[in-house]
Design a protein around this motif. Structure first.
Motif, PDB file in Angstrom:
ATOM      1  N   VAL A   5      90.753  74.925   4.643  1.00 13.86           N
ATOM      2  CA  VAL A   5      90.424  73.512   4.816  1.00 13.86           C
ATOM      3  C   VAL A   5      91.697  72.676   4.760  1.00 13.86           C
ATOM      4  O   VAL A   5      91.954  71.835   5.618  1.00 13.86           O
ATOM      5  N   THR A   6      92.520  72.892   3.749  1.00 14.27           N
ATOM      6  CA  THR A   6      93.760  72.122   3.637  1.00 14.27           C
ATOM      7  C   THR A   6      94.721  72.430   4.777  1.00 14.27           C
ATOM      8  O   THR A   6      95.540  71.591   5.147  1.00 14.27           O
ATOM      9  N   GLY A  31      79.727  67.528   1.517  1.00 16.87           N
ATOM     10  CA  GLY A  31      81.086  67.274   1.947  1.00 16.87           C
ATOM     11  C   GLY A  31      81.853  66.499   0.899  1.00 16.87           C
ATOM     12  O   GLY A  31      81.313  66.101  -0.141  1.00 16.87           O
ATOM     13  N   PRO A  32      83.135  66.252   1.137  1.00 15.31           N
ATOM     14  CA  PRO A  32      83.948  65.532   0.158  1.00 15.31           C
ATOM     15  C   PRO A  32      83.588  64.050   0.102  1.00 15.31           C
ATOM     16  O   PRO A  32      83.020  63.500   1.039  1.00 15.31           O
ATOM     17  N   VAL A  33      83.916  63.413  -1.030  1.00 10.11           N
ATOM     18  CA  VAL A  33      83.826  61.962  -1.132  1.00 10.11           C
ATOM     19  C   VAL A  33      84.971  61.392  -0.305  1.00 10.11           C
ATOM     20  O   VAL A  33      86.138  61.713  -0.531  1.00 10.11           O
ATOM     21  N   ASP A  34      84.644  60.554   0.662  1.00 11.15           N
ATOM     22  CA  ASP A  34      85.596  60.171   1.703  1.00 11.15           C
ATOM     23  C   ASP A  34      86.329  58.874   1.345  1.00 11.15           C
ATOM     24  O   ASP A  34      85.800  57.778   1.482  1.00 11.15           O
ATOM     25  N   VAL A 321      99.079  66.342  -3.804  1.00 12.76           N
ATOM     26  CA  VAL A 321      98.024  65.525  -4.401  1.00 12.76           C
ATOM     27  C   VAL A 321      96.780  65.549  -3.520  1.00 12.76           C
ATOM     28  O   VAL A 321      95.654  65.728  -3.999  1.00 12.76           O
ATOM     29  N   ARG A 322      96.973  65.378  -2.211  1.00 11.39           N
ATOM     30  CA  ARG A 322      95.844  65.406  -1.277  1.00 11.39           C
ATOM     31  C   ARG A 322      95.092  66.730  -1.345  1.00 11.39           C
ATOM     32  O   ARG A 322      93.866  66.763  -1.454  1.00 11.39           O
ATOM     33  N   ASP A 323      95.836  67.842  -1.281  1.00 13.12           N
ATOM     34  CA  ASP A 323      95.193  69.155  -1.261  1.00 13.12           C
ATOM     35  C   ASP A 323      94.477  69.451  -2.570  1.00 13.12           C
ATOM     36  O   ASP A 323      93.385  70.027  -2.581  1.00 13.12           O
ATOM     37  N   ARG A 324      95.073  69.053  -3.695  1.00  5.83           N
ATOM     38  CA  ARG A 324      94.438  69.339  -4.986  1.00  5.83           C
ATOM     39  C   ARG A 324      93.203  68.468  -5.199  1.00  5.83           C
ATOM     40  O   ARG A 324      92.220  68.916  -5.792  1.00  5.83           O
ATOM     41  N   LEU A 325      93.258  67.235  -4.739  1.00  3.77           N
ATOM     42  CA  LEU A 325      92.069  66.390  -4.833  1.00  3.77           C
ATOM     43  C   LEU A 325      90.933  66.967  -3.986  1.00  3.77           C
ATOM     44  O   LEU A 325      89.766  66.937  -4.376  1.00  3.77           O
ATOM     45  N   THR A 327      90.541  70.283  -2.849  1.00  2.00           N
ATOM     46  CA  THR A 327      90.056  71.598  -3.256  1.00  2.00           C
ATOM     47  C   THR A 327      89.494  71.599  -4.673  1.00  2.00           C
ATOM     48  O   THR A 327      88.563  72.347  -4.968  1.00  2.00           O
ATOM     49  N   GLY A 328      90.054  70.767  -5.561  1.00  2.00           N
ATOM     50  CA  GLY A 328      89.627  70.779  -6.949  1.00  2.00           C
ATOM     51  C   GLY A 328      88.585  69.744  -7.306  1.00  2.00           C
ATOM     52  O   GLY A 328      87.859  69.909  -8.288  1.00  2.00           O
TER      53      GLY A 328
END
Length: 584
Positions: A5-6, A31-34, A321-325, A327-328
């Motif tokens: 995804v990242t 899905g993610p919070v956008d 920061v983007r990727d960790r927010l 995926t985590g």
């Protein structure tokens, strides 16, 4: 979410991957919070969605009405003459036709901004003159300095985004009208008001009425952003009849789809709900800015859009920061390292309801500072290549950032974590401060590498040509005098050869790596460079541009003065409040 995804972000140029692509790769579950796509979260209402769902078969089965029919309905709502309006399949379609029909030689635009204003004309071989907005001035646009830049560069088309994307900067209506009149001899002036509906700084900020009276002005407006319906793809422009008609004549008869038609014809029955949604977004923006500003080291810039532009604490890398927010924490944010004039230190965060903002703040606390279960971002060994420069900025024009940066820098690292990027025993800025291939300053400030030299005249920058020479940048560190380095221009696109800039002998503050002093103002074709120069970052994360700032009022290495800036606020017209004319 899986690592694939990242990886989608690394395959995009000036934009984030689509929500559809993220959903396909994200597997089962919500899905993610956008916080990435700048939509209105309160409109359409649930009842409107139910109405559209109930008519789905009809909408997707049959042809829509012609664009003229849909435009006439919109114009009745907006109280605009149809002869002055052209509707497009999103604002991008209109930008494309503006470029093909009305931009013949060159276009100027402040950066950072919406990527299509730089990419579209370059794709058709035009010269793009980029006017850098200064971080030291909060990215505010000084129209006087911009006008002078246009004259010096000989630009024939000028673009102003109001509010600007990604920083949300605002210009009062009268200032824009004065700018139009001062630049009346240009081929074209475009005022992009795609986010103006979310503004509350002025009662009547739109220049739509002014544009219809002038022969060379187009105002661009968005509908998808205001209505939270990006997927429908609809927007419009307003200009005098001859100019609007020229664009309208090139558009296909059915360039608007049936969803767009049904939404336009629904609007007259939902004006009150739309007005209420805008008021709620404005309130949420103020609340969200206050909460984010409480995070140590995070700088929040004033915004009149439905998003906030923030600078991450020293040493934080935006892509990490983007990727960790994502995926985590299943939170999607817009990292701005691939926007010209920005860097990976910046995020654009869309305004959302408070329940989502609390989730975002919690995620940022864990990712940035190591609270909770995750280690601090700085300890991961990632670097934007600009950490030493960031420390210098915090000493000069951080607007209160210095104390917060010290707090962030003093925080203990998680067990087993490496030192923060750019903080190496002995004071040498390595890792975060060393931008290899983009002017690396190491062990005393010797600029090294073969980074891409950006053409800069009167503070502007353009894409370099192969063989262009970069600015010379030397630094004087506490440990001795640094050498001078050359950045060799590489790459293609519009632009010209960089002349050799003046040697910048800069003494770095105590304790900082000497690479912090690797900054230079450059000039091209005899033009004076503005104080804060722009240079591309070699290994700087998402191939962003590293901004190097100087103290307010200090002359740049090429002898230029720092670009001026002006603040201000603005407010969108209240189209459906108090009986006013709609101006979506």
């Amino acid at each position: 979410m899986a690592d694939n995804v990242t990886s989608l972000f690394r395959g995009t140029a000036a934009h984030s991957p689509s929500m559809a692509a993220l959903t396909r790769e994200g597997g089962d579950g919500p899905g993610p919070v956008d916080f990435c796509i700048p939509c209105n979260p309160y409109f359409p209402t649930p009842a409107m969605f139910d109405e559209l769902a109930g008519r789905l078969r009809e909408i997707i089965t049959y042809y829509p009405s012609s664009a003229d029919t849909i435009t006439a309905e919109l114009c009745e709502l907006l109280r605009l003459p149809p002869s002055c309006v052209a509707m497009g399949n999103g604002s991008t379609e209109l930008i494309t036709w503006i470029d093909h029909l009305l931009v013949t030689e060159s276009l100027a635009v402040p950066v950072p901004t919406f990527g299509r204003w730089t990419d579209q004309p370059m794709e058709t071989g035009k010269r793009v003159d980029m006017f850098p907005l200064q971080e030291s001035g909060g990215f505010a646009l000084d129209l006087g300095a911009y006008a002078e830049f246009l004259r010096k560069r000989g630009s024939r088309v000028a673009v102003v985004c109001n509010p600007n994307n990604p920083d949300g900067g605002f210009l009062p209506r009268q200032a824009l009208v004065d700018f139009m009149d001062a630049m009346a001899d240009l081929d074209l002036i475009v005022i992009d008001e795609s986010f103006l509906e979310f503004s509350d700084a002025e009662e009547e900020p739109s220049t739509v009425q002014d544009a219809m009276l002038r022969p060379n002005v187009i105002v661009l407006r968005s509908l998808g952003k205001n209505f939270g319906l990006h997927g429908i793809r609809f927007g419009y422009l307003v200009a005098n009849p001859a100019l609007a008609g020229r664009v309208r004549s090139m558009l296909p008869k059915w360039n608007l789809n049936s969803f767009a038609e049904h939404v336009v014809f629904m609007l007259k029955r939902h004006g009150a709900e739309y007005a209420a949604s805008l008021r709620q977004v404005r309130q949420d923006r103020a609340d969200m800015a206050r909460q984010l500003a409480q995070l140590p080291g995070l700088t929040v810039y004033p915004s009149q859009g439905n998003f906030l532009f923030v600078r991450l604490p020293v040493g934080a890398e935006g892509t990490v920061v983007r990727d960790r927010l994502l995926t985590g924490h299943r939170i999607l944010v817009r990292e701005c390292g691939n926007k010209i004039g920005s860097s990976s230190r910046f995020l654009r965060l869309v305004v959302r309801p408070q329940v989502d903002v609390r989730r975002l703040v919690t995620g940022l606390e864990q990712v940035l500072y190591g609270t909770g279960t995750q280690a601090p971002t700085a300890g991961a060994g990632y670097s934007s290549g600009t950490a030493a420069v960031d420390r210098l900025v915090s000493e000069t024009n951080g607007a209160g950032m210095r104390g917060l940066a010290a707090q962030a820098s003093a925080m203990p690292l998680a067990p087993g974590s490496a030192p923060a990027p750019g903080v190496v025993p002995g004071g040498c800025g390595r890792g975060g401060g060393c931008g290899r291939g983009g002017g690396c300053g190491r062990g005393g400030g010797c600029g090294r590498g073969g980074g891409c030299g950006a053409r800069a005249g009167s503070g502007g920058c353009a894409a370099p040509r192969p063989g262009g020479r970069g600015a010379r940048a030397g630094a004087r560190g506490d440990g001795g005098r640094g050498g001078a380095g050359n950045a060799v221009g590489a790459g293609g696109g519009a632009g010209g050869r960089l002349r050799r800039g003046a040697h910048a002998g800069l003494r770095t503050p105590a304790g900082l790596g000497a690479d912090a002093g690797a900054r230079a103002g450059v000039h091209a074709g005899g033009d004076r460079g503005l104080g804060p120069g722009l240079r591309t970052a070699g290994d700087a994360g998402a191939a962003g541009w590293a901004r190097v700032a100087v103290r307010p009022g200090q002359r740049g290495a090429a002898g230029g003065e720092p670009a001026g800036h002006a603040g201000g606020g603005r407010r969108s017209p209240r189209p459906l409040e108090a009986g006013g004319a709609p101006c979506f």
